[in-house]
Design a protein around this motif. Sequence first.
Motif, short mmCIF file in Angstrom:
data_model
loop_
_atom_site.label_atom_id
_atom_site.label_comp_id
_atom_site.label_asym_id
_atom_site.label_seq_id
_atom_site.Cartn_x
_atom_site.Cartn_y
_atom_site.Cartn_z
N GLY A 1 -20.36 -55.92 -23.56
CA GLY A 1 -19.79 -56.23 -22.27
C GLY A 1 -19.98 -55.12 -21.26
O GLY A 1 -19.69 -55.29 -20.07
N TYR A 2 -20.49 -53.97 -21.70
CA TYR A 2 -20.79 -52.88 -20.77
C TYR A 2 -21.99 -53.26 -19.90
O TYR A 2 -22.88 -54.01 -20.31
CB TYR A 2 -21.11 -51.59 -21.51
CG TYR A 2 -19.91 -50.83 -22.02
CD1 TYR A 2 -18.61 -51.31 -21.86
CD2 TYR A 2 -20.06 -49.63 -22.69
CE1 TYR A 2 -17.52 -50.61 -22.33
CE2 TYR A 2 -18.97 -48.91 -23.17
CZ TYR A 2 -17.69 -49.41 -22.99
OH TYR A 2 -16.62 -48.71 -23.45
N PHE A 3 -22.00 -52.68 -18.70
CA PHE A 3 -23.11 -52.86 -17.77
C PHE A 3 -23.93 -51.58 -17.69
O PHE A 3 -23.51 -50.51 -18.13
CB PHE A 3 -22.59 -53.18 -16.36
CG PHE A 3 -21.95 -54.52 -16.22
CD1 PHE A 3 -22.67 -55.60 -15.72
CD2 PHE A 3 -20.62 -54.71 -16.56
CE1 PHE A 3 -22.08 -56.84 -15.56
CE2 PHE A 3 -20.02 -55.95 -16.40
CZ PHE A 3 -20.75 -57.01 -15.90
N LEU A 4 -25.10 -51.72 -17.09
CA LEU A 4 -25.96 -50.58 -16.80
C LEU A 4 -26.19 -50.53 -15.29
O LEU A 4 -26.60 -51.52 -14.69
CB LEU A 4 -27.30 -50.74 -17.51
CG LEU A 4 -28.04 -49.45 -17.88
CD1 LEU A 4 -27.28 -48.68 -18.93
CD2 LEU A 4 -29.44 -49.77 -18.37
N ARG A 5 -25.88 -49.40 -14.67
CA ARG A 5 -26.26 -49.19 -13.27
C ARG A 5 -27.68 -48.64 -13.27
O ARG A 5 -27.93 -47.55 -13.79
CB ARG A 5 -25.31 -48.20 -12.60
CG ARG A 5 -23.92 -48.74 -12.35
CD ARG A 5 -23.15 -47.78 -11.46
NE ARG A 5 -21.79 -48.18 -11.24
CZ ARG A 5 -21.38 -49.07 -10.33
NH1 ARG A 5 -22.28 -49.67 -9.55
NH2 ARG A 5 -20.11 -49.36 -10.20
N VAL B 1 -29.35 -49.09 -6.17
CA VAL B 1 -28.70 -49.19 -7.47
C VAL B 1 -28.22 -50.62 -7.68
O VAL B 1 -27.59 -51.21 -6.80
CB VAL B 1 -27.50 -48.21 -7.57
CG1 VAL B 1 -26.81 -48.36 -8.92
CG2 VAL B 1 -27.96 -46.77 -7.37
N ARG B 2 -28.52 -51.18 -8.83
CA ARG B 2 -28.07 -52.51 -9.21
C ARG B 2 -27.43 -52.45 -10.59
O ARG B 2 -27.83 -51.66 -11.44
CB ARG B 2 -29.25 -53.51 -9.23
CG ARG B 2 -29.77 -53.88 -7.85
CD ARG B 2 -28.76 -54.76 -7.13
NE ARG B 2 -29.24 -55.21 -5.83
CZ ARG B 2 -29.07 -54.56 -4.70
NH1 ARG B 2 -28.46 -53.38 -4.72
NH2 ARG B 2 -29.50 -55.04 -3.56
N SER B 3 -26.42 -53.31 -10.83
CA SER B 3 -25.75 -53.36 -12.13
C SER B 3 -26.23 -54.57 -12.92
O SER B 3 -26.27 -55.69 -12.38
CB SER B 3 -24.23 -53.44 -11.95
OG SER B 3 -23.73 -52.26 -11.39
N TYR B 4 -26.58 -54.35 -14.18
CA TYR B 4 -27.05 -55.42 -15.06
C TYR B 4 -26.31 -55.36 -16.38
O TYR B 4 -25.99 -54.27 -16.89
CB TYR B 4 -28.55 -55.29 -15.30
CG TYR B 4 -29.38 -55.42 -14.04
CD1 TYR B 4 -29.46 -56.62 -13.36
CD2 TYR B 4 -30.07 -54.32 -13.54
CE1 TYR B 4 -30.22 -56.74 -12.19
CE2 TYR B 4 -30.83 -54.43 -12.38
CZ TYR B 4 -30.90 -55.63 -11.72
OH TYR B 4 -31.64 -55.74 -10.56
N SER B 5 -26.06 -56.53 -16.96
CA SER B 5 -25.43 -56.60 -18.28
C SER B 5 -26.37 -56.08 -19.35
O SER B 5 -27.58 -56.35 -19.31
CB SER B 5 -25.05 -58.05 -18.62
OG SER B 5 -24.19 -58.59 -17.65
N ALA C 1 -31.58 -58.85 -19.55
CA ALA C 1 -32.17 -60.13 -19.11
C ALA C 1 -31.77 -60.31 -17.66
O ALA C 1 -30.60 -60.54 -17.35
CB ALA C 1 -31.66 -61.29 -19.97
N ILE C 2 -32.72 -60.19 -16.77
CA ILE C 2 -32.44 -60.13 -15.33
C ILE C 2 -32.90 -61.42 -14.65
O ILE C 2 -34.09 -61.75 -14.65
CB ILE C 2 -33.12 -58.91 -14.69
CG1 ILE C 2 -32.63 -57.62 -15.38
CG2 ILE C 2 -32.85 -58.87 -13.20
CD1 ILE C 2 -33.31 -56.36 -14.87
N ALA C 3 -31.93 -62.14 -14.06
CA ALA C 3 -32.24 -63.37 -13.33
C ALA C 3 -32.70 -63.03 -11.92
O ALA C 3 -32.19 -62.09 -11.30
CB ALA C 3 -31.02 -64.27 -13.29
#
Length: 233
Positions: A46-50, A66-70, A84-86
């Motif tokens: 459930g952590y994200f990555l900036r 900067v973008r945050s992704y699961s 997995a980036i939509a």
Amino acid sequence: MSILENFLKKVVLQQAIISKKTQLSDSVYHLQLKSESIKTAEFLPGYFLRLGIGIGNDELAFKDKVRSYSVWNINKTEGTLDLAIATESHGIGAQWVANCLVNDVVYFKWKKGTFVLDKTADSYLMIGDLSALSHLYVIHRSLPNNKQVESLIYSSNTNRFFNDIEGTSPFNFYELDPNAITEILRLVKEITPKMKGTKMVYIAGDSRVCIALNQYFRKELNWNTQQIKTKPF
């Protein structure tokens, strides 16, 4: 490159390379990042990555860099993590992931948050759109096998869905508009009576859907705040 960006690279952000890139559907890319620091990372599903997607690009405003992704998956032994980036939004992040290449250097920072794994319930309902699919996958994958899991994952185009990283497809997919609140509520009302024991719901995706469903579970079903986990994506 600005002084602030140099500071971020040297002091705040960690470095990785893109070790794998594949296209999962017409609007979703799978990226694998590799870094020695991942081997010792403190991680909870459930952590994200900036991700610093525009470090060094002076044409972008700082807020767009900067973008945050699961985090879809992590392998500490190998020092890799998967995203997995939509790209449905067609925004700056979508443009970046479409154009990035294997062996490119990227910069990242962990973002923990509260939309994470919670094993305390007996049954779970996962609700989300395409942008939240990998996030719900990693939480589902990390639950004990004896937990009941119901699901409502939606997109305006079902061809955009993808399997979990291990090739499984544990969720029920629906073809719905992003803001189809009335139809989503109708389906939720059909699903919730199936849930047994102590219950928990994860709601992710469009903020309007998150707000409407949060109100429904609190006001109509009288669920408490510990049972309802909500995260606009």
